[in-house]
Design a protein around this motif. Structure first.
Motif, PDB file in Angstrom:
ATOM      1  N   VAL A 740       0.837  -1.202   0.000  1.00  0.00           N
ATOM      2  CA  VAL A 740       0.000   0.000   0.000  1.00  0.00           C
ATOM      3  C   VAL A 740       0.872   1.251   0.000  1.00  0.00           C
ATOM      4  N   GLU A 741       1.880   1.263   0.856  1.00  0.00           N
ATOM      5  CA  GLU A 741       2.726   2.449   0.960  1.00  0.00           C
ATOM      6  C   GLU A 741       3.528   2.666  -0.317  1.00  0.00           C
ATOM      7  N   SER A 742       3.979   1.568  -0.924  1.00  0.00           N
ATOM      8  CA  SER A 742       4.738   1.706  -2.170  1.00  0.00           C
ATOM      9  C   SER A 742       3.881   2.329  -3.254  1.00  0.00           C
ATOM     10  N   LYS A 743       2.653   1.835  -3.400  1.00  0.00           N
ATOM     11  CA  LYS A 743       1.757   2.425  -4.399  1.00  0.00           C
ATOM     12  C   LYS A 743       1.467   3.881  -4.063  1.00  0.00           C
ATOM     13  N   ALA A 744       1.288   4.156  -2.782  1.00  0.00           N
ATOM     14  CA  ALA A 744       1.011   5.537  -2.381  1.00  0.00           C
ATOM     15  C   ALA A 744       2.190   6.443  -2.699  1.00  0.00           C
ATOM     16  N   VAL A 746       4.330   6.018  -5.118  1.00  0.00           N
ATOM     17  CA  VAL A 746       4.330   6.230  -6.571  1.00  0.00           C
ATOM     18  C   VAL A 746       3.330   7.313  -6.949  1.00  0.00           C
ATOM     19  N   LEU A 747       2.107   7.199  -6.419  1.00  0.00           N
ATOM     20  CA  LEU A 747       1.089   8.201  -6.728  1.00  0.00           C
ATOM     21  C   LEU A 747       1.489   9.572  -6.202  1.00  0.00           C
ATOM     22  N   LYS A 748       2.114   9.589  -5.048  1.00  0.00           N
ATOM     23  CA  LYS A 748       2.545  10.867  -4.469  1.00  0.00           C
ATOM     24  C   LYS A 748       3.595  11.525  -5.362  1.00  0.00           C
ATOM     25  N   ARG A 749       4.572  10.738  -5.833  1.00  0.00           N
ATOM     26  CA  ARG A 749       5.577  11.304  -6.722  1.00  0.00           C
ATOM     27  C   ARG A 749       4.937  11.830  -7.996  1.00  0.00           C
ATOM     28  N   ARG A 750       3.974  11.075  -8.525  1.00  0.00           N
ATOM     29  CA  ARG A 750       3.312  11.526  -9.753  1.00  0.00           C
ATOM     30  C   ARG A 750       2.522  12.804  -9.501  1.00  0.00           C
ATOM     31  N   ARG A 751       1.823  12.832  -8.352  1.00  0.00           N
ATOM     32  CA  ARG A 751       1.083  14.056  -8.029  1.00  0.00           C
ATOM     33  C   ARG A 751       2.023  15.242  -7.904  1.00  0.00           C
ATOM     34  N   GLU A 752       3.122  15.046  -7.177  1.00  0.00           N
ATOM     35  CA  GLU A 752       4.047  16.153  -6.951  1.00  0.00           C
ATOM     36  C   GLU A 752       4.633  16.648  -8.266  1.00  0.00           C
ATOM     37  N   ASN A 753       4.980  15.720  -9.151  1.00  0.00           N
ATOM     38  CA  ASN A 753       5.497  16.140 -10.457  1.00  0.00           C
ATOM     39  C   ASN A 753       4.433  16.914 -11.234  1.00  0.00           C
ATOM     40  N   GLN A 754       3.205  16.401 -11.230  1.00  0.00           N
ATOM     41  CA  GLN A 754       2.145  17.045 -11.987  1.00  0.00           C
ATOM     42  C   GLN A 754       1.749  18.381 -11.375  1.00  0.00           C
ATOM     43  N   GLN A 755       1.805  18.463 -10.034  1.00  0.00           N
ATOM     44  CA  GLN A 755       1.372  19.691  -9.375  1.00  0.00           C
ATOM     45  C   GLN A 755       2.325  20.858  -9.582  1.00  0.00           C
ATOM     46  N   GLU A 756       3.490  20.596 -10.161  1.00  0.00           N
ATOM     47  CA  GLU A 756       4.364  21.702 -10.535  1.00  0.00           C
ATOM     48  C   GLU A 756       3.733  22.536 -11.640  1.00  0.00           C
TER      49      GLU A 756
END
Length: 1681
Positions: A740-744, A746-756
């Motif tokens: 669960v944490e690993s998937k989270a 991954v999603l967090k990194r994607r969100r952070e990249n996109q939120q730039e």
């Protein structure tokens, strides 16, 4: 916007009212003092223009002219800022354009056109191309460049982005005007044709400007380096004061007072300038953002500038500066600034203060003047007479417009513009509008123009229109054009626009700074919102992880229960097998046996009586009962003695005693027994009664039923497996949480990249509620586009509602930062899908995330995104049918997609070699006919995946292999067509068909069920390229297994035509399977925080399993130590167990307690760190008479790992004791829950091999640290950061901040050397920027500073060592410095010949001290600095790195070898060395020396040995050099002499050559080390490692490692070795000859024994295994205190 020769206003409040409104091509004369503007420097940057463009000179401003006519700055190409003069009358030329007025005219209006500056602040001047069109870069017309590379401030970034946005908007406007002009041209009107050409040219220029502005903005983001803020501030203040000078003159009522005040200011600035020059200010300091610079493309040639009237003469503009010169100047100035930074700090402070005072006074005066001027009454409307005069003047000059008020318009006030339609290109019958661009066209406003009634009576050729409008307050620039509403045509001043002079408004700089602050605040607020949302999301993740862990525990228990129940059922079925019912049972046979006293009952205690006289045991009255259960199910018999029954007992049990001999045994019947099986024997087991080979069987009453039996067995299994199952359950829970944490993550990194560049508010949108969508095009493919539109949908575009194109609006003034749009979210939305474009039509340029679109999850919606049905068709699948990596990818990817909630099926061939035990629930599910054969369909589950196996009866997959039968293409093509047919006949309806590599490529062009889309993955393009190419043409998307591989194959002929389909996606690994923190296959689980200990444990286990040499070496070391200790101390059991008592045996006769009448033992556990202590116990004799060993019993706690003991002759603390020389005795304990905590050891040293090494110290530091680390401890090495370090041997080097110490800044660097965490300290005082380690005459100062810095580093970085290990005098001061964590100091003396005073002080302050060999410790024991501290001193032999010095893997050797082939290996090395050294290839002994040529090494004996070797027929090789030139000269002469006397017998190499040293060690037969003293020496041990026999002088470590074949056999045996070389004791040549002659004699006379000796010495252990254990013992001794 500006005219081609116009000058825009300078920065920081400078104002000049420019008075020409026509479109002349030359600079008008200046007759008013209002226009005294300082000329700005103009920089031509050719790099940003197209190849072949030339540089640009600066154009004149109002009140200042350029160079005189015909002149130009030296070495700089010139360009005209004005065309040749023309008649002053206003008339049209052949093209219909007005001709310019004559110079010298005095225009009244504040409008800037072709020859004048506009009124905006911060806008640079322009210049002309040959055609008269301005070619500029940045902003609407120009951009600025920093004078020196710098880390840009937020203000600079905002300015760059604003310039880019302005250029983009200008481009959009120009393109729109071009369209409108094209429409007008369709009417075939001459003016319209001219208008069309003009607007096309303007659009092209705007496009170039937009591209250049965008390039500049991106370049500014990449600029690195830092400029001194003080120097920059002075430059800015100087420019501000220079601008204010002109402003004061313009606004001052009393010009004399103003001149006087300026003189004052100039004096102050002169002082500042002198200070600035002392500071080495960059000559280009004015070229910063505050002073604009035009970046232009220039033509090859241009006309000269005409000379201005003398009355208006101004200083000549400075010459242009090329980019190359500028960059060189920047770098030179930067270097100077850095070097002088410390010296000029005080001067900077003084200068800044003075500059601030001057600027404050000037600004205060200027602001007051402007406020007074702007605060007057509202400007009155012009009178008819005034308008008539200004209109006549404008017409006389050929200018189409003028404005009111004439001196400039106050921001926030009313402006009027008057336009003469007759003098412009617009048609005569249209409706006019004034199209205004505010602040460099940031925003556009339209004002209708009306016929001016007050000028209705103007002369012929004048048709005046007027527009009246209010100006906003935040305005620094007002540009405009006149537009015809009907045709769309514009009069844009020949693409240069018109400008309005402004009064009282902010400067561009001020507005940019305000916006920068607003932007920074908005960005901080945005990031805070996103961070808060992430915290909330992570809390949900933690809850999900906890739930997943709980579910995993439940699932594990359920699965384990099923497994155990199945095993119990199977066991019971086997135990209660049908054969059990066929047994003949009887609970009693009269006269033979019977169960007496009570019935035979399960779980009861029963008595079996047997009559011995009834059978073969008639001659005995006692027997043995051998008993089992359920048909001897457990195969093991229980044995009971059967004792005779007396008469009374027989009567009691109803047994007939006459003519019988009864005996009986009491038996506990298990609750699980159904039948008791037994036989009887005599006491000796010689006679048996087994019921005539049928055994006896009795039925058990109340026997457990099968179901209860299963339950009992199940519970027993459960109890037995409880501990292992608990650990497995924990692992399952941990895996679930990590998943669960690993998937989270991954999603967090994607969100952070996109939120730039893309985010929403709320950050997590809610269904049924509107959201604000924010998008920053500057970080996307839409960078620089003037307009952005968003369109979208929901639920992966499957929702009925669509979002039509919405134009996004700026979220901040000026268009910087994010754009935003509001979107209504339906209540059944689960995902928002969006794409962005630069227009609303379908042909727009768009950002669709590379074809993937952008998707933002929505919470709380009633709807869901329908799951996909994915079918993988592949020929490999892990773990059941795997050859390469494809099988892993298929399984792992399918599982990952299935875990995301989609339906996945895998279709594979049913090979006959599949690992079917890994397929769950395999069954046949019919089949179908295809291709002339029947194809069976099998179903099963593999790794949780629904798997379909296709088995054609044509035998394609009955080959005992997957590949390699020569017809793979045929077999797999049939499989693919069968897979398509299977999906058709079974109505499989996939959304996605995923094919893998060429093997399943044909599926992509086969019949697709459900109109499925094909995803095709290329795993390896080396095979089946033709099939891959066809699949690329037919699939919808294609992937390969990494982005880089995708790029590498992009040019392949089968890939290149389809690149738009290709995506590179990195493969992943199964992180549940490959997780060292829960991996059950590891001896010690570990994570990032304890990786060293974990890997050390794994390494030990691997070496143990692999029977590797170093493991054997360590084992031999421990074995020798155990054997030596067991002569006087051992335990029973020999390996004690935790939680069990042990007997300790001790023989004082072999210890310092020999002869003592009583012996006491006391102790503890876990290196004395355990809470339990063993009080003094008097030891008792283990044999009569008190001889031999004494013993004592000790209880061992369950959490013990080591037993620690010492012995004494009494129980009090003043006794005489045996504590193993202060190290105590330590005995390992097995099976304990506890562990001995690992140590944190920090080495502080000035050498470290291989990166910074002079002598042997560097080798010792690295090898010892590695050896201790391999024992599971944490080790760090701290060394100076020399400028000569071999940085290529440092892994992952990076700077980690620093700290102030000793008046300088010390940088901290981190890296890894030989697997060791290494910290480098680099003081900026230059102590270690010397191109050397030693020898500058101030080594004591440098190393003392390093030591104090090392102590400070540990303090400020909170390094908490247990042991600080210092080496030699160089790091001795660490021992008396401030110790972190109350650390204990171990101090090692490598060579006492240097720094004895520092060594003495370290000896006094350290806890333990060592030197590098036992013999050297004895040799220096009488030294004055050592003798007072002998109780601390220990001699520990150094070791060598046996991984580095290993001839079996040495890459520097022509042939690797070991002890078994030492002769062949050394022969190959010898041939290679002789080739390199030009030596004869003959069978003679080769004697070598590898050393530094200093007197310590016995250089007189080396010279003698060279001659002696050659005289005895051998060959001599030397590798080394002398730091003393005199000594080097002697050896140069020796080489020449030897070469003359023996030209092919000697080779002397005077250099440091490590690869060559490896070859010499291997090639040599004998290795000579005749040192005068040698604390340890490493070369003799390395030589022996390579099978070379050593000849040494018996001193220091040489005596401890080399044992003479003729004289040292007993000494060698004491060391656990055999003699291994030749040695001598004297310092004269006779002693040398004695040893060398014996060695040469053995080589010549007994080659077989020589070769055997070479093989034997190779196997001797000179590793760090034993020394490392000794050092660890000393570390623990130091800690014990």
């Amino acid at each position: 916007m500006k005219g081609p020769t116009g000058r825009f206003q300078a920065v920081q409040g400078q104002r000049a009212c420019l008075h020409s409104v026509g479109r002349p091509c030359q600079v008008p004369a200046v007759s008013s003092q209002r226009s005294r503007s300082r000329p700005l420097h103009v920089l031509a940057v050719s790099q940003v223009d197209k190849p072949g463009s030339s540089g640009s000179s600066s154009s004149s401003s109002s009140g200042a002219s350029g160079p005189k006519s015909g002149s130009s700055p030296p070495n700089v190409s010139t360009k005209a800022t004005a065309a040749p003069s023309a008649p002053s009358t206003s008339s049209r030329d052949a093209a219909g354009s007005p001709t310019p007025p004559a110079p010298g005219s005095n225009p009244p209006g504040p409008i800037s056109t072709a020859g004048q500056a506009g009124a905006g602040a911060g806008v640079p001047s322009s210049s002309l191309t040959a055609s008269g069109a301005p070619r500029q870069f940045g902003g609407p017309r120009a951009a600025t460049l920093p004078a020196k590379p710098s880390m840009l401030s937020e203000k600079s970034r905002v300015q760059a982005v604003a310039a880019k946005i302005s250029a983009a908007r200008e481009l959009a406007r120009r393109l729109a005007e071009e369209k409108q002009a094209a429409v007008a041209a369709a009417k075939a009107d001459a003016d319209s044709d001219r208008l069309k050409r003009s607007t096309e040219e303007a659009a092209a220029q705007a496009a170039a400007q937009a591209a250049r502005a965008d390039m500049l903005a991106r370049q500014l983001k990449r600029v690195e380096g830092a400029r001194s803020s003080s120097a920059g501030s002075l430059s800015r203040l100087r420019r501000e004061n220079d601008a204010l000078k002109n402003l004061l003159l313009e606004l001052a009522a009393d010009r004399q007072a103003a001149q006087s005040r300026l003189a004052e200011l100039q004096e102050r600035m002169a002082e500042l300038a002198s200070t600035s020059s002392l500071m080495g200010e960059d000559p280009l300091a004015s070229l910063v953002f505050d002073a604009p610079v035009v970046v232009e493309e220039l033509p090859a040639a241009a006309p000269a500038v005409p000379e201005a009237p003398a009355a208006a003469a101004a200083p000549q503009a400075p010459p242009l500066v090329s980019v190359e010169d500028m960059e060189q100047s920047k770098m030179a100035a930067a270097a100077a600034a850095v070097q002088a930074e410390a010296d000029r700090a005080e001067a900077v402070a003084v200068a800044e203060t003075k500059a601030a005072e001057a600027a404050a006074e000037a600004i205060a005066d200027a602001v007051a003047a402007m406020q007074d001027k702007a605060a007057g009454k509202a400007v009155a409307a012009p009178t008819s007479a005034q308008l008539a005069k200004y209109a006549a003047d404008a017409a006389a000059r050929g200018e189409p417009l003028f404005s009111w008020p004439p001196e400039g318009v106050g921001v926030g006030g009313t402006a009027r513009v008057y336009y003469n339609r007759c003098m412009g290109p617009l048609p005569s019958n249209g409706r006019l509008q004034l199209k205004a661009g505010l602040n460099k066209w940031e925003s556009i406003v339209l004002f209708d123009m009306q016929r001016c009634s007050m000028l209705a009576n103007a002369p012929p050729g004048q048709e005046w229109y007027e527009a009246e409008f209010e100006l906003p307050a935040e305005l620094f620039k007002f540009d405009f054009v006149i537009m015809d509403q009907q045709t769309g045509g514009v009069d844009n001043n020949r693409a240069r626009d018109f400008s309005l002079t402004l009064i009282g408004g902010p400067t561009e700089q001020q507005l940019m700074e305000q916006r920068a602050a607003e932007y920074a605040a908005a960005e901080a607020h945005r990031r805070a919102l996103l961070a808060a949302a992430e915290v909330a999301l992570w809390e949900k993740v933690q809850l999900m992880a906890a739930e997943a862990a709980a579910e995993a525990r439940i699932a594990f228990k359920e699965r384990r229960t099923k497994e155990l129940m199945a095993a119990a059922t199977k066991a019971v079925q086997q135990r209660r097998r049908p054969a059990l019912a066929t047994l003949e049972t009887a609970n009693a046979v009269p006269g033979v046996y019977g169960w007496v006293g009570s019935p035979l009952k399960a779980g009861a205690r029963c008595i079996l009586a047997y009559n011995c006289r009834s059978g073969p045991l008639a001659f005995t009255n006692s027997a043995k009962l051998h008993l089992g259960y359920d048909g001897w199910y457990n195969k093991e018999k229980q044995t009971y003695d059967m004792n005779p029954l007396d008469k009374a007992e027989c009567e009691k049990y109803g047994l007939k005693a006459s003519e019988a001999s009864w005996c009986a045994a009491v038996v506990d019947i298990p609750a699980s027994a159904a039948v008791v099986d037994f036989v009887i024997s005599d006491r000796d087991g010689r006679m048996w009664d087994n019921n005539a080979n049928k055994d006896f069987h009795s039925s058990v009453e109340a026997a457990a039923t099968d179901s209860s039996m299963v339950e009992m067995v199940f519970q027993a299994m459960k109890r037995e497996a409880a501990e292992t199952d608990s650990a497995a359950e924990d692992r399952a829970a941990s895996r679930a949480m990590r998943r669960v944490e690993s998937k989270a993550h991954v999603l967090k990194r994607r969100r952070e990249n996109q939120q730039e560049f893309l985010y929403t508010l709320p950050v997590t949108p809610k269904a049924g509620q509107p959201l604000e969508l924010f998008y920053n095009p500057d970080l996307t493919p839409l960078r620089g586009r003037p307009e952005i539109y968003v369109r979208g949908g929901f639920n992966r575009w499957r929702h009925g509602q669509r979002i039509p194109p919405i134009k996004m609006e700026s979220s901040m003034p000026g268009g910087i930062g994010f754009l935003k749009a509001t979107i209504d979210v339906p209540e059944d939305a689960a995902v928002l899908d969006v794409v962005f474009a630069d227009s609303a039509d379908s042909q727009s340029f768009h950002d669709d995330n590379g074809g993937l679109d952008y998707h933002i999850p929505i919470e709380g919606g009633r709807g869901v995104v329908p799951g996909l049905k994915v079918v993988h068709v592949a020929v490999e699948m892990a773990p059941i049918a795997k050859v390469g990596g494809m099988g892993d990818v298929v399984t792992a990817l399918a599982r990952a997609v299935q875990e995301e909630g989609h339906t996945v099926e895998v279709v594979v061939p049913k090979y006959d070699i599949i690992s079917y035990h890994q397929v769950e629930g395999l069954y046949q599910d019919g089949g179908f006919n295809h291709g002339g054969t029947f194809v069976r369909v099998w179903r099963g589950t593999v790794e949780g995946l629904a798997t379909t196996f296709l088995e054609p009866e044509n035998g394609h997959f009955w080959r005992q292999c997957i590949y390699g039968r020569g017809d793979d293409h045929v077999r797999f093509a049939f499989f693919c067509s069968a897979a398509n047919e299977y999906m058709r006949v079974r109505n499989v309806q996939p959304d996605i068909l995923h094919c893998h590599d060429w093997q399943s490529a044909p599926v992509s062009w086969g019949e697709r069920p459900n109109n499925a889309k094909v995803a095709f993955t290329i795993h390896n393009l080396n095979y089946g390229a033709d099939l891959v190419g066809r699949a690329m043409a037919t699939c919808e998307v294609a992937t390969t297994v990494s982005p880089t591989y995708a790029r590498e194959i992009s040019g392949h002929p089968v890939i290149a035509p389809h690149l738009t389909k290709m995506f590179g996606i990195r493969n992943g690994i199964d992180q549940e399977l490959w997780d060292p923190s829960i991996d059950e296959h590891l001896p010690l689980n570990y994570g990032p925080e304890d990786v060293v200990q974990g890997k050390a444990a794994a390494k030990r286990e691997l070496r143990r399993r692999g029977n590797l040499a170093d493991v054997e070496s360590k084992a031999h070391v421990l074995k020798r130590r155990r054997e030596n200790q067991q002569e006087f101390l051992y335990t029973l059991p020999v390996t004690p167990k935790a939680g069990q008592p042990l007997e300790l045996f001790y023989n004082p006769d072999l210890t310092p307690l020999r002869g003592r009448p009583e012996i006491y033992v006391r102790g503890g556990f876990n290196r004395w760190r355990h809470g339990q202590r063993i009080p003094p116990i008097k030891m008792e004799s283990s044999m009569p008479g008190g001889i031999g060993f004494l013993k004592a019993t000790i209880d061992v706690p369950e959490d013990a790992a080591v037993l620690d003991v010492v012995f004494a002759d009494s129980a009090d603390s003043q006794s005489f004791h045996d504590d193993n020389g202060g190290l105590d005795y330590h005995i390992p304990i097995e099976g304990g829950r506890g562990v001995v905590p690992g140590l944190k050891v920090v080495h502080v040293a000035v050498e470290m091999a291989p990166i910074a090494k002079v002598g042997g110290m560097g080798d010792v530091v690295t090898a010892l640290a590695r050896a201790v680390q391999e024992e599971g401890h944490t080790v760090e090495v701290v060394v100076p950061k020399y400028d000569i370090i071999s940085y290529h041997q440092v892994e992952g080097l990076y700077q980690d901040g620093g700290f102030n110490h000793g008046g300088t800044f010390v940088r901290v660097w981190r890296g890894t050397v030989e697997g060791l965490a290494t910290t480098f300290l680099e003081p900026e005082n230059g102590h270690f920027w010397r191109q050397c380690i030693y020898g500058r005459g101030d080594d004591h100062v440098r190393f003392a500073f390093f030591c104090s810095a090392a102590n400070e580093y540990m303090r400020v970085r909170n390094v908490q060592p247990d042991i600080l290990h210092c080496h030699d005098w160089q790091s001795a001061p660490v021992s008396w410095g401030e110790r972190p964590n109350n650390a204990k100091v171990a101090f090692t003396i490598h060579n006492l010949n240097y720094g004895a005073d520092l060594v003495g002080r370290a000896m006094a302050t350290c806890e333990v001290a060592t030197t590098v060999s036992p013999t050297y410790a004895r040799e220096i024991s009488g030294h004055p600095v050592i003798a007072p501290h002998l109780t601390k001193m220990f001699g520990i032999r150094n070791g060598i790195d046996q991984e580095l010095w290993d001839p079996s893997i040495d890459e520097h050797l022509p042939l690797n070898y070991g002890p078994e082939d030492v002769v062949q290996g050394k022969a190959a090395a010898k041939r290679e060395l002789r080739r390199r050294g030009n030596l004869a290839d003959v069978d003679v002994p080769l004697v070598s020396v590898v050393t530094r040529l200093v007197h310590q090494k016995g250089i007189h004996l080396i010279k003698h040995a060279a001659w002696r070797t050659l005289e005895r027929g051998g060959q001599f090789v030397l590798l080394g050099s002398a730091p003393d030139p005199r000594v080097q000269g002697e050896f140069n002469a020796l080489r020449d002499s030897l070469m003359r006397a023996y030209p092919d017998r000697a080779a002397l190499f005077f250099s440091y050559d490590e690869p060559l040293s490896h070859l010499i060690y291997a090639a040599s037969d004998m290795f000579l080390v005749p040192s005068m003293f040698e604390p340890c020496g490493l070369t003799q041990m390395i030589a022996m490692r390579y099978g070379t026999i050593t000849v040494v002088r018996k001193t220091g470590g040489l005596a401890d490692t080399v044992f003479d074949l003729d004289h040292d056999e007993e000494r060698a045996l004491d060391a656990g070795l055999h003699p291994n070389g030749f040695s001598f004791e004297g310092t004269d040549t006779a002693g040398m000859d004695y040893a060398l002659n014996r060695a040469l004699g053995m080589f010549y006379s007994d080659r077989q024994s020589w070769n055997e000796l070479a093989s034997a010495v190779m196997q001797q252990d000179w590793s760090w295994d034993s020394p490392a254990l000794d050092y660890l013992e000393l570390y623990y001794k130091a800690l014990k205190g």
